[in-house]
Design an enzyme around this catalytic site. Structure first.
Site: not given
Length: 207
Positions: A14-16, A18
Protein backbone atom coordinates in the site's frame (compact mmCIF):
# COMPACT_ATOMS: atom_id res chain seq x y z
CA UNK A 1 36.36 -13.86 -2.22
CA UNK A 2 34.69 -11.56 0.28
CA UNK A 3 30.98 -11.98 0.97
CA UNK A 4 28.78 -9.21 -0.45
CA UNK A 5 27.12 -6.94 2.13
CA UNK A 6 23.37 -7.27 2.62
CA UNK A 7 20.56 -4.77 3.10
CA UNK A 8 17.03 -5.62 4.16
CA UNK A 9 14.26 -4.00 2.13
CA UNK A 10 11.06 -3.72 4.17
CA UNK A 11 8.12 -2.77 2.00
CA UNK A 12 4.32 -2.58 2.08
CA UNK A 13 2.22 -2.91 -1.06
CA UNK A 14 0.00 0.00 0.00
CA UNK A 15 3.07 2.25 0.17
CA UNK A 16 3.53 4.57 -2.79
CA UNK A 17 7.20 5.23 -2.17
CA UNK A 18 7.87 1.51 -1.80
CA UNK A 19 6.75 1.23 -5.45
CA UNK A 20 9.57 3.53 -6.52
CA UNK A 21 12.12 1.60 -4.48
CA UNK A 22 10.96 -1.85 -5.54
CA UNK A 23 11.28 -1.00 -9.21
CA UNK A 24 14.87 0.21 -8.93
CA UNK A 25 16.49 -1.46 -5.93
CA UNK A 26 17.91 -4.50 -7.70
CA UNK A 27 19.83 -2.51 -10.29
CA UNK A 28 21.06 -0.02 -7.70
CA UNK A 29 22.15 -2.82 -5.35
CA UNK A 30 23.88 -4.70 -8.14
CA UNK A 31 25.88 -1.61 -9.06
CA UNK A 32 26.83 -1.16 -5.40
CA UNK A 33 27.74 -4.83 -4.93
CA UNK A 34 25.05 -5.34 -2.29
CA UNK A 35 22.61 -8.22 -1.85
CA UNK A 36 18.95 -7.35 -1.21
CA UNK A 37 16.86 -9.27 1.31
CA UNK A 38 13.19 -8.68 0.47
CA UNK A 39 10.90 -8.25 3.48
CA UNK A 40 7.20 -7.65 2.72
CA UNK A 41 5.14 -6.74 5.79
CA UNK A 42 1.93 -5.02 6.87
CA UNK A 43 1.89 -1.45 8.12
CA UNK A 44 -1.76 -1.57 9.17
CA UNK A 45 -1.13 -3.21 12.57
CA UNK A 46 1.62 -0.68 13.27
CA UNK A 47 -0.55 2.26 12.27
CA UNK A 48 -3.42 0.96 14.41
CA UNK A 49 -1.30 1.23 17.56
CA UNK A 50 -1.12 4.97 16.82
CA UNK A 51 -4.88 5.19 16.41
CA UNK A 52 -4.75 5.39 12.61
CA UNK A 53 -7.23 3.38 10.56
CA UNK A 54 -5.91 4.42 7.15
CA UNK A 55 -2.84 5.91 5.49
CA UNK A 56 -1.47 9.12 7.02
CA UNK A 57 -1.70 10.54 3.50
CA UNK A 58 -5.49 10.25 3.85
CA UNK A 59 -5.57 11.44 7.44
CA UNK A 60 -3.62 14.60 6.59
CA UNK A 61 -4.96 15.90 3.25
CA UNK A 62 -2.19 18.47 2.71
CA UNK A 63 0.40 15.73 3.16
CA UNK A 64 -1.53 13.51 0.75
CA UNK A 65 -1.71 16.18 -1.94
CA UNK A 66 2.01 16.77 -1.64
CA UNK A 67 2.77 13.03 -1.78
CA UNK A 68 0.86 12.47 -5.02
CA UNK A 69 2.53 15.47 -6.65
CA UNK A 70 5.93 14.28 -5.44
CA UNK A 71 5.19 10.77 -6.69
CA UNK A 72 4.35 12.18 -10.12
CA UNK A 73 7.66 14.02 -10.26
CA UNK A 74 9.71 11.07 -9.02
CA UNK A 75 7.99 8.49 -11.21
CA UNK A 76 8.58 10.67 -14.27
CA UNK A 77 12.20 11.22 -13.28
CA UNK A 78 12.98 7.50 -13.16
CA UNK A 79 10.71 6.56 -16.06
CA UNK A 80 7.87 4.80 -14.26
CA UNK A 81 4.15 5.09 -15.02
CA UNK A 82 1.93 6.32 -12.20
CA UNK A 83 -1.84 5.90 -11.98
CA UNK A 84 -3.54 6.54 -8.66
CA UNK A 85 -5.53 3.44 -7.67
CA UNK A 86 -9.00 3.63 -6.16
CA UNK A 87 -9.42 2.99 -3.37
CA UNK A 88 -6.18 4.09 -1.76
CA UNK A 89 -4.75 2.44 0.19
CA UNK A 90 -5.67 -1.01 -1.03
CA UNK A 91 -5.96 -4.10 1.14
CA UNK A 92 -2.69 -5.87 0.41
CA UNK A 93 -3.01 -8.91 2.71
CA UNK A 94 -3.23 -11.62 0.04
CA UNK A 95 -0.50 -10.07 -2.10
CA UNK A 96 1.75 -9.73 0.94
CA UNK A 97 1.26 -13.36 1.92
CA UNK A 98 2.30 -14.43 -1.58
CA UNK A 99 5.27 -12.04 -1.62
CA UNK A 100 6.44 -13.39 1.72
CA UNK A 101 6.22 -16.95 0.43
CA UNK A 102 8.46 -15.93 -2.44
CA UNK A 103 10.73 -13.57 -0.52
CA UNK A 104 13.65 -15.98 -0.59
CA UNK A 105 12.74 -17.56 -3.93
CA UNK A 106 13.91 -16.43 -7.39
CA UNK A 107 10.36 -15.45 -8.36
CA UNK A 108 9.72 -13.24 -5.33
CA UNK A 109 11.13 -9.95 -6.62
CA UNK A 110 9.47 -10.50 -10.01
CA UNK A 111 6.09 -10.98 -8.33
CA UNK A 112 6.60 -7.94 -6.12
CA UNK A 113 7.35 -5.73 -9.09
CA UNK A 114 4.32 -7.11 -10.94
CA UNK A 115 2.06 -6.25 -8.00
CA UNK A 116 3.38 -2.70 -7.83
CA UNK A 117 3.12 -2.33 -11.61
CA UNK A 118 -0.52 -3.43 -11.47
CA UNK A 119 -1.37 -1.21 -8.51
CA UNK A 120 0.51 2.03 -9.15
CA UNK A 121 1.64 1.65 -12.75
CA UNK A 122 -1.83 0.77 -14.06
CA UNK A 123 -4.10 1.84 -11.20
CA UNK A 124 -5.77 -1.58 -10.98
CA UNK A 125 -6.86 -3.53 -7.92
CA UNK A 126 -4.60 -5.95 -6.09
CA UNK A 127 -7.10 -6.57 -3.28
CA UNK A 128 -8.99 -9.63 -4.49
CA UNK A 129 -7.46 -13.11 -4.50
CA UNK A 130 -8.48 -13.30 -8.17
CA UNK A 131 -6.33 -10.23 -8.89
CA UNK A 132 -3.35 -11.81 -7.16
CA UNK A 133 -3.89 -15.05 -9.08
CA UNK A 134 -3.88 -13.10 -12.33
CA UNK A 135 -0.59 -11.44 -11.40
CA UNK A 136 0.95 -14.84 -10.65
CA UNK A 137 -0.16 -16.05 -14.05
CA UNK A 138 1.45 -13.07 -15.78
CA UNK A 139 4.68 -14.06 -14.01
CA UNK A 140 4.44 -17.57 -15.43
CA UNK A 141 3.78 -19.07 -11.99
CA UNK A 142 1.26 -21.69 -10.85
CA UNK A 143 -1.43 -19.77 -8.92
CA UNK A 144 -3.05 -22.90 -7.49
CA UNK A 145 0.13 -24.17 -5.84
CA UNK A 146 1.34 -20.77 -4.66
CA UNK A 147 -1.98 -19.48 -3.35
CA UNK A 148 -2.53 -22.67 -1.37
CA UNK A 149 0.89 -22.38 0.29
CA UNK A 150 0.59 -18.61 0.81
CA UNK A 151 -2.74 -18.90 2.63
CA UNK A 152 -1.65 -21.87 4.74
CA UNK A 153 -1.24 -21.58 8.49
CA UNK A 154 2.56 -21.70 8.38
CA UNK A 155 2.84 -18.71 6.05
CA UNK A 156 0.15 -16.75 7.90
CA UNK A 157 2.07 -17.26 11.14
CA UNK A 158 5.28 -16.18 9.43
CA UNK A 159 3.69 -12.93 8.25
CA UNK A 160 2.36 -12.13 11.70
CA UNK A 161 5.83 -12.77 13.13
CA UNK A 162 7.49 -10.58 10.51
CA UNK A 163 5.08 -7.74 11.12
CA UNK A 164 5.75 -8.03 14.85
CA UNK A 165 9.49 -7.97 14.10
CA UNK A 166 8.95 -4.73 12.18
CA UNK A 167 7.23 -3.26 15.22
CA UNK A 168 10.00 -4.44 17.55
CA UNK A 169 12.62 -2.84 15.30
CA UNK A 170 10.73 0.46 15.44
CA UNK A 171 9.75 0.53 11.78
CA UNK A 172 7.13 3.25 11.35
CA UNK A 173 6.79 3.46 7.58
CA UNK A 174 7.84 2.03 4.25
CA UNK A 175 10.13 1.62 2.52
CA UNK A 176 12.64 1.00 5.29
CA UNK A 177 16.15 -0.35 4.78
CA UNK A 178 18.50 -1.94 7.30
CA UNK A 179 22.21 -2.55 6.92
CA UNK A 180 23.78 -5.54 8.61
CA UNK A 181 24.90 -3.44 11.58
CA UNK A 182 21.29 -2.45 12.24
CA UNK A 183 21.43 1.07 10.81
CA UNK A 184 17.96 2.10 9.64
CA UNK A 185 17.09 4.26 6.63
CA UNK A 186 13.52 5.33 5.86
CA UNK A 187 12.15 6.43 2.52
CA UNK A 188 12.82 5.90 -1.16
CA UNK A 189 15.18 8.88 -1.17
CA UNK A 190 17.43 7.08 1.33
CA UNK A 191 18.02 3.99 -0.79
CA UNK A 192 21.39 5.18 -2.08
CA UNK A 193 22.49 6.17 1.42
CA UNK A 194 21.54 2.73 2.72
CA UNK A 195 23.54 1.02 -0.03
CA UNK A 196 26.55 3.24 0.61
CA UNK A 197 26.39 2.54 4.34
CA UNK A 198 26.21 -1.18 3.68
CA UNK A 199 29.44 -1.01 1.68
CA UNK A 200 31.27 0.89 4.40
CA UNK A 201 30.71 4.53 3.41
CA UNK A 202 29.48 5.94 6.71
CA UNK A 203 29.50 9.72 6.91
CA UNK A 204 28.03 11.01 10.12
CA UNK A 205 28.60 7.78 12.04
CA UNK A 206 29.09 9.20 15.53
CA UNK A 207 28.45 6.01 17.46
Amino acid sequence: MARAPVIEFWYEFASTYSYLSAMRIEEAAREAGVVVRWRPFLLGPIFSTQGWNTSPFNLYPAKGRYMWRDMAREAARIGLPLVRPAPFPQNSLTATRVALLGADEPWGPQFTRAVYRTEFGEGRSIEEPSAVRAILETCGLDPDVIMKAATGDANKTRLRALTEEARSRHIFGAPTFFSEDGEMFWGNDRLEAALAWATGERPGDLR
